[in-house]
Design a protein around this motif. Structure first.
Motif, mmCIF file in Angstrom:
data_model
loop_
_atom_site.group_PDB
_atom_site.id
_atom_site.type_symbol
_atom_site.label_atom_id
_atom_site.label_comp_id
_atom_site.label_asym_id
_atom_site.label_seq_id
_atom_site.Cartn_x
_atom_site.Cartn_y
_atom_site.Cartn_z
ATOM 1 N N SER A 63 8.819 16.221 4.903
ATOM 2 C CA SER A 63 9.638 17.296 4.357
ATOM 3 C C SER A 63 11.065 17.245 4.897
ATOM 4 N N ALA A 64 12.018 17.649 4.075
ATOM 5 C CA ALA A 64 13.407 17.761 4.527
ATOM 6 C C ALA A 64 13.606 19.053 5.318
ATOM 7 N N GLU A 65 12.678 19.987 5.155
ATOM 8 C CA GLU A 65 12.752 21.241 5.896
ATOM 9 C C GLU A 65 12.415 20.962 7.351
ATOM 10 N N ASN A 66 13.162 21.543 8.256
ATOM 11 C CA ASN A 66 12.794 21.404 9.660
ATOM 12 C C ASN A 66 13.063 22.713 10.387
ATOM 13 N N ILE A 67 12.354 22.863 11.460
ATOM 14 C CA ILE A 67 12.505 24.053 12.288
ATOM 15 C C ILE A 67 13.063 23.580 13.621
ATOM 16 N N ASP A 68 14.287 23.977 13.919
ATOM 17 C CA ASP A 68 14.933 23.593 15.175
ATOM 18 C C ASP A 68 14.951 22.073 15.367
ATOM 19 N N GLY A 69 15.190 21.334 14.273
ATOM 20 C CA GLY A 69 15.299 19.888 14.366
ATOM 21 C C GLY A 69 13.977 19.140 14.393
ATOM 22 N N GLU A 70 12.858 19.842 14.268
ATOM 23 C CA GLU A 70 11.555 19.184 14.267
ATOM 24 C C GLU A 70 11.166 18.793 12.848
ATOM 25 N N LEU A 71 10.570 17.621 12.711
ATOM 26 C CA LEU A 71 10.075 17.177 11.417
ATOM 27 C C LEU A 71 8.927 18.067 10.967
ATOM 28 N N GLN A 72 8.790 18.225 9.656
ATOM 29 C CA GLN A 72 7.724 19.053 9.091
ATOM 30 C C GLN A 72 6.910 18.236 8.097
ATOM 31 N N SER A 73 5.625 18.541 8.031
ATOM 32 C CA SER A 73 4.723 17.869 7.106
ATOM 33 C C SER A 73 5.078 18.192 5.655
ATOM 34 N N LEU A 74 4.683 17.285 4.781
ATOM 35 C CA LEU A 74 4.769 17.537 3.344
ATOM 36 C C LEU A 74 3.658 18.497 2.941
ATOM 37 N N THR A 75 3.866 19.202 1.849
ATOM 38 C CA THR A 75 2.748 19.888 1.200
ATOM 39 C C THR A 75 2.037 18.837 0.352
ATOM 40 N N ASP A 76 0.821 19.106 -0.057
ATOM 41 C CA ASP A 76 0.109 18.152 -0.904
ATOM 42 C C ASP A 76 0.837 17.986 -2.241
ATOM 43 N N ASP A 77 1.412 19.075 -2.765
ATOM 44 C CA ASP A 77 2.177 18.994 -4.020
ATOM 45 C C ASP A 77 3.390 18.079 -3.866
ATOM 46 N N ASP A 78 4.102 18.183 -2.739
ATOM 47 C CA ASP A 78 5.250 17.312 -2.517
ATOM 48 C C ASP A 78 4.826 15.860 -2.346
ATOM 49 N N ALA A 79 3.694 15.625 -1.687
ATOM 50 C CA ALA A 79 3.186 14.255 -1.542
ATOM 51 C C ALA A 79 2.885 13.671 -2.925
ATOM 52 N N ASN A 80 2.265 14.451 -3.787
ATOM 53 C CA ASN A 80 1.967 13.980 -5.148
ATOM 54 C C ASN A 80 3.250 13.753 -5.938
ATOM 55 N N TYR A 81 4.242 14.601 -5.723
ATOM 56 C CA TYR A 81 5.548 14.433 -6.373
ATOM 57 C C TYR A 81 6.162 13.085 -5.976
ATOM 58 N N ILE A 82 6.108 12.762 -4.695
ATOM 59 C CA ILE A 82 6.650 11.485 -4.214
ATOM 60 C C ILE A 82 5.887 10.318 -4.838
ATOM 61 N N LEU A 83 4.573 10.414 -4.874
ATOM 62 C CA LEU A 83 3.765 9.327 -5.437
ATOM 63 C C LEU A 83 4.127 9.038 -6.896
ATOM 64 N N LYS A 84 4.565 10.054 -7.618
ATOM 65 C CA LYS A 84 4.988 9.852 -9.018
ATOM 66 C C LYS A 84 6.281 9.050 -9.107
ATOM 67 N N HIS A 85 7.014 8.944 -7.998
ATOM 68 C CA HIS A 85 8.264 8.187 -7.967
ATOM 69 C C HIS A 85 8.085 6.783 -7.383
ATOM 70 N N VAL A 86 6.855 6.365 -7.195
ATOM 71 C CA VAL A 86 6.570 5.015 -6.702
ATOM 72 C C VAL A 86 6.176 4.143 -7.885
ATOM 73 N N LEU A 87 6.902 3.051 -8.050
ATOM 74 C CA LEU A 87 6.630 2.091 -9.121
ATOM 75 C C LEU A 87 6.513 0.698 -8.513
ATOM 76 N N THR A 88 5.953 -0.219 -9.248
ATOM 77 C CA THR A 88 5.898 -1.612 -8.813
ATOM 78 C C THR A 88 7.204 -2.289 -9.196
ATOM 79 N N LYS A 127 0.837 -1.198 0.000
ATOM 80 C CA LYS A 127 0.000 0.000 0.000
ATOM 81 C C LYS A 127 0.873 1.250 0.000
ATOM 82 N N VAL A 128 0.385 2.265 -0.679
ATOM 83 C CA VAL A 128 1.017 3.585 -0.646
ATOM 84 C C VAL A 128 -0.107 4.583 -0.408
ATOM 85 N N GLN A 129 0.082 5.451 0.585
ATOM 86 C CA GLN A 129 -0.985 6.405 0.873
ATOM 87 C C GLN A 129 -0.459 7.658 1.554
ATOM 88 N N LYS A 130 -1.183 8.746 1.338
ATOM 89 C CA LYS A 130 -0.930 9.973 2.082
ATOM 90 C C LYS A 130 -1.656 9.811 3.410
#
Length: 127
Positions: free
Chosen positions: A84-109, A15-18
């Protein structure tokens, strides 16, 4: 508790999902089905992301490759949660919806000798 939006690549269940989860180690262990995580920053295509992964995945008896580089060589194994690779003071940050869709385009079987049925994997992952 802070929420974190990202892409879950679940190779164990094909499975792959946002998804949005709580930003906690316990939640990472739960969704990745592991007991030790690593959080490397890797380039996917031409953008950088933080990939939360099983740090002991290669020790599993029947691991699945979950990320390959531009030459199809294995880079990571087991389930992945990408944020996201962006972080504020070492905290993880959420993806934008555009970045999530970008990642999904790089998922293949991919198909392997041990798993000829195929399952989703992340491609073009580089250092």
């Amino acid at each position: 508790m802070k929420k974190l939006f990202g892409v879950l690549l679940d190779v164990q269940n094909s499975k792959v999902q946002k998804i949005e989860i709580e930003d906690s180690l316990d939640e990472f262990y739960r969704i990745l089905n592991c007991s030790l995580v690593d959080m490397p920053v890797r380039k996917i295509g031409n953008k950088y992301f933080t990939i939360i992964c099983d740090d002991e995945g290669l020790f599993a008896e029947d691991y699945k490759i979950s990320a390959t580089n531009n030459f199809g060589q294995p880079q990571l194994v087991g389930n992945l949660f990408i944020v996201s690779a962006e972080n504020i003071d070492g905290e993880l940050q959420s993806l934008t919806d555009d970045d999530a869709n970008y990642i999904l385009k790089h998922v293949l079987t991919i198909f392997t000798r041990k798993h000829p049925e195929g399952y989703p994997a992340l491609t073009q992952v580089e250092y």
